[in-house]
Design a protein around this motif. Sequence first.
Motif, PDB file in Angstrom:
ATOM      1  N   UNK A 188       1.815  -3.069  -3.077  1.00 36.27           N
ATOM      2  CA  UNK A 188       1.278  -4.257  -2.405  1.00 36.27           C
ATOM      3  C   UNK A 188       0.297  -3.867  -1.305  1.00 36.27           C
ATOM      4  N   UNK A 189       0.662  -2.859  -0.510  1.00 36.69           N
ATOM      5  CA  UNK A 189      -0.229  -2.417   0.572  1.00 36.69           C
ATOM      6  C   UNK A 189      -1.514  -1.818   0.017  1.00 36.69           C
ATOM      7  N   UNK A 190      -1.404  -0.992  -1.027  1.00 40.68           N
ATOM      8  CA  UNK A 190      -2.596  -0.362  -1.600  1.00 40.68           C
ATOM      9  C   UNK A 190      -3.492  -1.375  -2.308  1.00 40.68           C
ATOM     10  N   UNK A 191      -2.896  -2.413  -2.899  1.00 38.51           N
ATOM     11  CA  UNK A 191      -3.708  -3.433  -3.564  1.00 38.51           C
ATOM     12  C   UNK A 191      -4.570  -4.180  -2.559  1.00 38.51           C
ATOM     13  N   UNK A 192      -3.972  -4.566  -1.432  1.00 34.47           N
ATOM     14  CA  UNK A 192      -4.756  -5.237  -0.389  1.00 34.47           C
ATOM     15  C   UNK A 192      -5.827  -4.302   0.157  1.00 34.47           C
ATOM     16  N   UNK A 480      -8.179   0.864   9.624  1.00 36.07           N
ATOM     17  CA  UNK A 480      -8.174   2.263   9.196  1.00 36.07           C
ATOM     18  C   UNK A 480      -6.872   2.609   8.473  1.00 36.07           C
ATOM     19  N   UNK A 481      -5.756   2.165   9.002  1.00 37.35           N
ATOM     20  CA  UNK A 481      -4.460   2.483   8.378  1.00 37.35           C
ATOM     21  C   UNK A 481      -4.299   1.799   7.026  1.00 37.35           C
ATOM     22  N   UNK A 482      -4.947   0.684   6.811  1.00 35.39           N
ATOM     23  CA  UNK A 482      -4.834  -0.004   5.530  1.00 35.39           C
ATOM     24  C   UNK A 482      -5.848   0.494   4.509  1.00 35.39           C
ATOM     25  N   UNK A 483      -6.967   1.025   4.991  1.00 36.11           N
ATOM     26  CA  UNK A 483      -8.003   1.482   4.067  1.00 36.11           C
ATOM     27  C   UNK A 483      -7.830   2.929   3.641  1.00 36.11           C
ATOM     28  N   UNK A 484      -7.240   3.772   4.473  1.00 33.66           N
ATOM     29  CA  UNK A 484      -7.190   5.207   4.171  1.00 33.66           C
ATOM     30  C   UNK A 484      -6.317   5.547   2.973  1.00 33.66           C
ATOM     31  N   UNK A 485      -5.078   5.032   2.835  1.00 28.66           N
ATOM     32  CA  UNK A 485      -4.284   5.381   1.637  1.00 28.66           C
ATOM     33  C   UNK A 485      -4.952   5.008   0.322  1.00 28.66           C
ATOM     34  N   UNK A 486      -5.451   3.784   0.119  1.00 25.13           N
ATOM     35  CA  UNK A 486      -6.156   3.516  -1.158  1.00 25.13           C
ATOM     36  C   UNK A 486      -7.434   4.326  -1.310  1.00 25.13           C
TER      37      UNK A 486
END
Length: 693
Positions: A188-192, A480-486
Amino acid sequence: MSGAALGLEIVFVFFLALFLLHRYGDFKKQHRLVIVGTLLAWYLCFLIVFILPLDVSTTIYNRCKHAAANSSPPENNSTTGVYAATPAPSQHPCFKPWSYIPDGIMPIFWRVVYWTSQFLTWILLPFMQSYARSGGFSITGKIKTALIENAIYYGTYLLIFGAFLIYVAVNPHLHLEWNQLQTIGIAAANTWGLFLLVLLLGYGLVEIPRSYWNGAKRGYLLMKTYFKAAKLMTEKADAEEALEDVMEEVCKVNGSIKYNHPLRKCVDTILKKCPTEYQEKMGRNMDDYEDFDEKHNTYPSEKSLVKLHKQVIYSVQRHRRTQVQWQILLEQAFYLEDVAKNETSATHQFVHTFQSPDPENRFTQHFYSPTVEWYWECLLRPWFYRILAVVLSIFSVIVVWSECTFFSTTPVLSLFAVFIQLAEKTYNYIYIEIACFLSIFFLSICVYSTVFRIRVFNYYYLASHHQTDAYSLLFSGMLFCRLTPPLCLNFLGLTHMDSSISHQNTQPTAYTSIMGSMKVLSFIADGFYIYYPMLVVILCIATYFSLGTRCLNLLGFQQFMGDNDMTSDLVDEGKELIRREKRKRQRQEEGENRRREWKERYGHNREDSTRNRNVHIDPKESNFSDISANRSTKYTRANNRTERDRIELLQDAEPLDFNAATFTDDPLESESGRYQPGGRYLSMSHCRIFDDV
């Protein structure tokens, strides 16, 4: 060197994040928790980007070592459970890379970094964002406001997570386990994050090369600076007007709530956030001797004071930011005009219109001379920017091609995967790490630079020179924390290091292993993650033709467009504003030079005349001067008029309309006169006000 590279990069990335945060934040004025939270978020995201190439090289070495341990390495077979290697170990012996990280360290490291960043972006930073923006006067009030504002925020994400949970529960082929629930949360986090990543990446892939190409055009940069000046002046005027309106409200509240009112402490807290000149003005107008009367007067409530406190914080921050940005933009415009003038210089010496207020260091004085500056600014820099723009354009084309073809494994069409596999055959770990670092670094620059450039009205705006507010800093940490893993997962997919993309039973990287198997959500792993990145082609085309800029311009948001009448009007307006500020600064410098010359000319003469008078003075005169010391301070002698004029010049006075005929030695007439701003007394009986009109 085992683990040394990891330690060096950890230290280097920390100072890099600290440097960027110091450039945008203000360590002295902003709350320490805001600085620490933003620094931790930036640091963890940059750390993931820098450490991932080491994880790739370590994974390739582990694959080789595992294949070498088996005398006859089998082919890729999912039933045997044995990892396969591309080349035979007898042809290419495995040797440990210089940046090898021992087994067991990277999985723990990635778990700590990943889950800490997720805790920051989904729980802590949103709460701190509401806390920093709250206008409460106590810690309890700010916490209460932050919890209320984030109730809807947290409820939305719980609803999304519940939808995924119901999907897994309804599917009869799946069984709910902790690892699967963890995978659902990560998906869910990576999809967003991937949804937002493609939007920012499509903009950065085109805009970054184009910005450097346009940077080589002097006329283009100067016109755009004029355009920015016109827009910034409008914003500056709006900020000043908003600040004055808020200060009027504060002044009314300050006058109504007296010293013994229960809410006086709240008013004092608001006054501390106001600019100094407004504090002094309100302090002079206070009548603290008056007591408040609850029966006859109406007083604002605490809720209204909280709202006013919030408005004061926002207005003061916006006003200060526009003032600093205006000064920076003026310096940039003056410098670009100097470059345009010096391009036709025959002496090849760079001449500045205004000298820099900061003193030059020794390195600049010796190595960056006016001749070197002329060759760099007028000759070399444009060509350097053009070459850099071409190189970045080639990288952008490679990224777009790889995003559209990375799902193809036979044949391998992704250029990133081709480069990594060629290096893997020869086990050239240095080349692998350099190729991985350049690739993910370019992707990160395209995404992160867009985060630094975008502006959502006045709610989110990263302004350099310590002018970014706490809300924007925390919001950038969340992004940054939401964009870096994907972003990292997308990079591993482009290089075919992700087994879910390559469909090979090879040993995964440590970063991929903590993400879990996406087979729980097959429609995301086999659908969204594969085909959604292809939209980057459409976004790049839209950015190339400036469709977003044209739409914003049609909606009334003025954007810089060369073929637009509104842009031409704003450019002319900005040019006139810059010319006006330039004349003002020139007059200031000329006045300072004149005052300096007068001080140098008459200051020494005054000291010499005073010294000679003290040396040749008669004893009788000295006694007489001691007796008449008080009298000389009261009366003015006619032969001291030249000395008075010199004193006025040294005190920055300009006696342009000084009239000797009206000057009198009579103290009675002096007492009946009125002091004039020119530094002299004029008698009202001898001079009328409108004589010179």
